[in-house]
Write an enzyme that holds these catalytic residues in place. Structure first.
Site, PDB file in Angstrom:
ATOM      1  N   SER A 191       6.148   5.060   0.135  1.00  0.00           N
ATOM      2  CA  SER A 191       5.343   3.837   0.701  1.00  0.00           C
ATOM      3  C   SER A 191       6.200   3.454   2.141  1.00  0.00           C
ATOM      4  CB  SER A 191       5.241   3.067  -0.208  1.00  0.00           C
ATOM      5  OG  SER A 191       4.693   1.791   0.633  1.00  0.00           O
TER       6      SER A 191
ATOM      7  N   GLU B 139       0.668  -1.155  -0.136  1.00  0.00           N
ATOM      8  CA  GLU B 139      -0.182   0.256   0.071  1.00  0.00           C
ATOM      9  C   GLU B 139       0.696   1.166   0.045  1.00  0.00           C
ATOM     10  OE1 GLU B 139      -3.340   0.193  -0.880  1.00  0.00           O
ATOM     11  OE2 GLU B 139      -3.344  -1.618  -0.735  1.00  0.00           O
ATOM     12  N   THR B 140       0.792   2.456  -0.315  1.00  0.00           N
ATOM     13  CA  THR B 140       1.758   3.236  -1.098  1.00  0.00           C
ATOM     14  C   THR B 140       0.850   4.629  -1.334  1.00  0.00           C
ATOM     15  OG1 THR B 140       2.873   1.545  -2.149  1.00  0.00           O
ATOM     16  CG2 THR B 140       2.800   3.555  -3.275  1.00  0.00           C
ATOM     17  N   VAL B 141       1.531   5.943  -1.365  1.00  0.00           N
ATOM     18  CA  VAL B 141       0.958   7.029  -1.636  1.00  0.00           C
ATOM     19  C   VAL B 141       1.612   7.801  -2.938  1.00  0.00           C
ATOM     20  CG1 VAL B 141       0.037   7.680   0.445  1.00  0.00           C
ATOM     21  CG2 VAL B 141       2.118   8.487  -0.182  1.00  0.00           C
TER      22      VAL B 141
END
Length: 561
Positions: A389, A370-372
């Site tokens: 992330s 999951e990461t931005v």
């Protein structure tokens, strides 16, 4: 029931399946593109977007605004980011008319060896706890980017996030959902509850949350720079905590860290140059897929057909076998990047595809030794594609005391098989899933974009580009269109492929086309929530305006001025 009523319902059902009808554009678009002249910010959290806009309006560069937004996301969306993680970026510099790549990933502890895992009887590095923790690269990457492209001081850049951390902010909907899941998973670890909960409970949507520990950490960075993180009290706190939990990360590991400026690499897809960063990330997987797919022609109306899904899936399977075999830290392994993304190699791989039947593939033969996500563009024409992330959402579960952030678990992505390129070694950077992307045409900037979501990311990059280039969608439609994802390929961590694997789809694809896909021997399943989140900026050189997009799968916002 009356026959006439049944027939009426059958007629109306297709109309009710749409969330809404749009007068312009495609019905699956959640909104129109955002269009602005002076600057654009696209992030996965509206407050972070507004912070980025404020920085631009103060005279900050796109890079200043991206750092400010990233700092805010580490506070507001710790379920996908934070200074305990790594960062990658591609920057278009308007002054030099050139692309720059930054690899801000950290290395494994130098005192941890492959033999340790063998003696523990492990065939895989654990997902959580102290063992998968690698050096956090985010902070050093901020200061590298800022020293090269910043205009405002780092104190000005970090102040908005500091203020929100002290005064509090209201949680947005999707982030609150994932925050609750993460706290339930991690409350067995020290310092999680007093850092990420309110009276022992994860905050709800709309509830005001404060993180004074993180505010203090950001103040140290604003005052002392990157050394405030990698040396001194913060570094000692991190190292002492990890070692007390049974891990190996040391002060020396942190002090030795440095980001690396790298040259992005590209393939040309129907007149557009698509740019990614070379390994240890997986960006060239998207380029390999495009090299294969550009040998096929697609009509605009072919989006969502069985042929479309089949050919993209086969290209993915071919590229992912190479990813599993060859991708690794290029300081430790000779990765044949140019050969893997070459037209000649793409032609060889394409020849293996049966256009009517799903296949199973091995890695190709090459001369290998999951990461931005968010993106910003400014008034001077600078653009940055930035992804950051902790991996697996919040990270390892390891929260150093009174610092306000969780450390990443990127080390989980090493292999423990000695014959693999990505095998664990001391001081090595692990295989990475997070990848920023950029598009140019005739040497000039066109688009900065990214798609979050682990193994889906290169698949997402390819789908976005095809939506724009092959299927004629606009920037917002390209992100909102239904997505699909193939699972079951070999992995850089040592897992072998699972036959032909399985194709997962969102709602919105035609049932007859999915049936045709199964006739091609694909296993297909409906699976929600695994397709990441997309942000993008397109520069319209003719009108001299930016177009921004942020999709409905996240809480995000695109905004300009």
């Amino acid at each position: 029931m009356n026959l006439k009523i049944i027939l009426l319902l059958l007629v109306l059902i297709p109309f009710f399946c749409h969330a809404q009808d749009r007068i312009t554009g495609r019905n699956f678009a959640s909104r129109s593109e955002v269009i602005a002249k002076n600057g654009m910010v696209c992030t996965s959290q509206p407050l972070a977007t507004q912070i980025g806009l404020d920085i631009l309006k103060k005279g900050g560069s796109a890079i200043d605004a991206a750092i400010a937004a990233n700092a805010a996301l580490g506070l507001m969306e710790p379920t996908g980011s934070g200074i305990g993680g790594d960062l990658f970026a591609i920057v278009w510099d308007a002054k030099t008319q050139k692309l720059y790549g930054l690899n801000g990933s950290g290395r494994s502890p130098k005192n941890l060896t492959l033999d340790y895992f063998k003696k523990q009887g492990l065939d895989k590095i654990p997902a959580y706890g102290p063992l998968p923790v690698t050096v956090s690269g985010c902070v050093d990457a901020w200061f590298e980017l800022h020293s090269k492209f910043g205009k405002l001081s780092m104190k000005e850049v970090l102040q908005p996030a500091i203020s929100y951390a002290e005064d509090g902010f209201p949680l947005s909907e999707l982030i609150a959902f994932y925050w609750n899941l993460s706290v339930d998973r991690f409350k067995v670890y020290p310092n999680v509850t007093n850092t990420y909960t309110i009276n022992g409970k994860a905050p709800d949507k709309g509830q005001i949350f404060k993180n004074p520990y993180l505010a203090n950490t950001y103040k140290v960075l604003a005052d002392k720079g990157r050394d405030g993180f990698y040396k001194g009290k913060i570094a000692k706190t991190i190292a002492d905590f990890i070692q007390s939990e049974g891990g190996f990360l040391s002060e020396n590991d942190l002090a030795a860290h440095k980001s690396e400026w790298v040259d992005p690499v590209s393939v040309n897809y129907r007149g557009y140059d698509v740019w990614e960063l070379p390994p240890n990330g997986q960006g060239i997987t998207a380029l390999q897929m495009l090299s294969i797919l550009k040998g096929y022609n697609f009509r605009k109306e072919e989006y969502g057909t069985a042929r479309h899904l089949h050919l993209v899936t086969e290209a993915k399977k071919l590229a992912f076998e190479d990813r599993a075999k060859y991708y690794a830290d290029m300081h430790q392994v000779d990765v044949p990047v140019e050969e893997l993304i070459s037209d000649e190699y793409g032609n060889r791989r394409r020849a293996l595809v049966d256009e009517n039947t799903a296949g199973k593939y091995n890695a190709g033969k090459v001369s290998a030794g999951e990461t931005v996500y968010h993106t910003v563009a400014d008034q001077w024409g600078n653009m940055i594609s930035l992804i950051q992330s902790n991996y697996r959402g919040m990270g390892s579960g390891m929260v150093p005391p009174e610092l306000g952030f969780m450390l990443q678990d990127r080390g989980e992505l090493f292999s423990l098989q000695p014959t693999q390129a990505n095998v664990f070694e001391p001081g090595k950077r692990p295989f990475h899933t997070i990848i920023p992307a950029f598009v140019t045409k005739d040497g000039m900037p066109v688009m900065s974009f990214g798609v979050m979501g682990g193994d889906f990311q290169p698949q997402g990059h390819v789908q976005i580009l095809m939506n724009l280039i092959d299927f004629g969608m606009n920037l917002q439609e390209a992100g909102d269109a239904p997505r699909f994802s193939h699972h079951g390929s070999s992995t850089p961590t040592g897992q072998s492929s699972e036959g032909r694997g399985e194709v997962h789809v969102e709602t919105g694809f035609d049932a007859e086309q999915i049936l045709e896909l199964t006739k091609m021997r694909h296993r297909v399943a409906y699976s929600p929530g695994e397709y990441g989140g997309y942000q993008a900026i397109w520069y319209d050189a003719e009108q001299k305006v930016y177009k921004g997009a942020s999709e409905s799968r996240k809480d995000g916002q695109a905004a300009g001025y």
